[in-house]
Design a protein around this motif. Structure first.
Motif, short mmCIF file in Angstrom:
data_model
loop_
_atom_site.label_atom_id
_atom_site.label_comp_id
_atom_site.label_asym_id
_atom_site.label_seq_id
_atom_site.Cartn_x
_atom_site.Cartn_y
_atom_site.Cartn_z
N VAL A 105 -10.96 -12.12 -0.86
CA VAL A 105 -11.97 -13.14 -1.07
C VAL A 105 -11.80 -13.62 -2.51
O VAL A 105 -12.16 -12.91 -3.44
N GLY A 106 -11.21 -14.80 -2.66
CA GLY A 106 -10.88 -15.26 -4.01
C GLY A 106 -9.88 -14.31 -4.64
O GLY A 106 -8.87 -13.96 -4.04
N ASP A 107 -10.20 -13.82 -5.83
CA ASP A 107 -9.30 -12.89 -6.51
C ASP A 107 -9.70 -11.43 -6.28
O ASP A 107 -9.15 -10.54 -6.90
N ARG A 108 -10.68 -11.20 -5.40
CA ARG A 108 -11.14 -9.83 -5.12
C ARG A 108 -10.49 -9.30 -3.84
O ARG A 108 -10.36 -10.01 -2.86
N HIS A 109 -10.12 -8.03 -3.89
CA HIS A 109 -9.55 -7.35 -2.74
C HIS A 109 -10.55 -6.28 -2.30
O HIS A 109 -11.00 -5.47 -3.11
N TRP A 110 -10.90 -6.31 -1.02
CA TRP A 110 -11.88 -5.40 -0.45
C TRP A 110 -11.21 -4.47 0.55
O TRP A 110 -10.24 -4.85 1.21
N ALA A 111 -11.79 -3.28 0.71
CA ALA A 111 -11.40 -2.34 1.76
C ALA A 111 -12.63 -2.11 2.63
O ALA A 111 -13.66 -1.67 2.13
N PHE A 112 -12.56 -2.46 3.90
CA PHE A 112 -13.63 -2.25 4.86
C PHE A 112 -13.19 -1.14 5.80
O PHE A 112 -12.04 -1.13 6.26
N GLN A 113 -14.10 -0.23 6.13
CA GLN A 113 -13.74 0.86 7.02
C GLN A 113 -14.97 1.52 7.61
O GLN A 113 -16.09 1.29 7.17
N ARG A 114 -14.72 2.36 8.60
CA ARG A 114 -15.79 3.18 9.16
C ARG A 114 -16.11 4.25 8.12
O ARG A 114 -15.21 4.87 7.56
N GLY A 115 -17.38 4.46 7.86
CA GLY A 115 -17.80 5.45 6.87
C GLY A 115 -18.54 6.59 7.52
O GLY A 115 -19.60 6.98 7.06
N GLY A 116 -18.06 7.11 8.59
CA GLY A 116 -18.75 8.13 9.38
C GLY A 116 -19.00 7.56 10.76
O GLY A 116 -18.65 6.42 11.06
N SER A 117 -19.66 8.34 11.60
CA SER A 117 -19.83 7.91 12.99
C SER A 117 -20.79 6.74 13.14
O SER A 117 -20.70 6.01 14.13
N ARG A 118 -21.69 6.53 12.19
CA ARG A 118 -22.70 5.47 12.35
C ARG A 118 -22.75 4.52 11.16
O ARG A 118 -23.77 3.89 10.92
#
Length: 165
Positions: A48-61
């Motif tokens: 997003v623009g100059d930002r890099h993100w990491a999205f992931q599951r953070g546990g079962s919920r």
């Protein structure tokens, strides 16, 4: 309105999904596998623009997001499932508490509110393979909106997997 484009469209390479605003690419998402339902993972990277993100599951919920350069246990964006039976969620978007309400069981769409103020509503594109869309109110940061689109994508994949079972 924001929408997820098709993998490899709008000048992106195969496996990269553009996030579009009025047909222009404003961000990208890359997941391990977007097409193969059997092998998909609840993880993606976003630019997003100059930002890099990491999205992931953070546990079962939980589904979480952090800047990619931050430690793996950092969390800036979080979606927490309050009830599996009611499919209800709450979110924290960089310190902002957000209530998530389902608006359609059939389409799997949601409304996002904070402090009595509407932030966004999800929808879908038409066609055989509908993709998530997001109508946002002014003031919602693009980073948060991209996380919401990814959240909608993940929930959609979960619905598809449950229906196939």
């Amino acid at each position: 309105m924001l929408e997820l484009g098709k993998s490899g469209s709008h000048g992106t390479e195969r496996g990269v999904v553009p996030v579009l605003s009025d047909g222009a690419v404003v961000a990208t998402l890359r997941a391990a596998t977007w097409k193969e339902a059997a092998n998909w993972k609840e993880a993606a990277t976003a630019e997003v623009g100059d930002r890099h993100w990491a999205f992931q599951r953070g546990g079962s919920r939980e589904l979480v997001g952090r800047w990619a350069q931050e430690p793996a246990d950092s969390v800036r964006l979080r979606a927490h499932q309050v009830s599996v039976w009611k499919d209800s969620w709450t979110m924290e978007l960089d310190g902002l508490t957000v209530d998530v309400a389902r608006t359609s069981v059939w389409k799997g769409t949601h409304r996002y509110d904070s402090g009595g103020r509407r932030l966004a509503e999800s929808g879908t594109t038409g066609g055989w393979k509908p993709r998530p869309t997001l109508t946002t109110e002014p003031g919602l940061p693009l980073d948060s909106a991209v996380f919401l689109l990814w959240f909608e994508f993940v929930l959609g994949r979960r619905r598809i997997a449950a229906a196939a079972s």
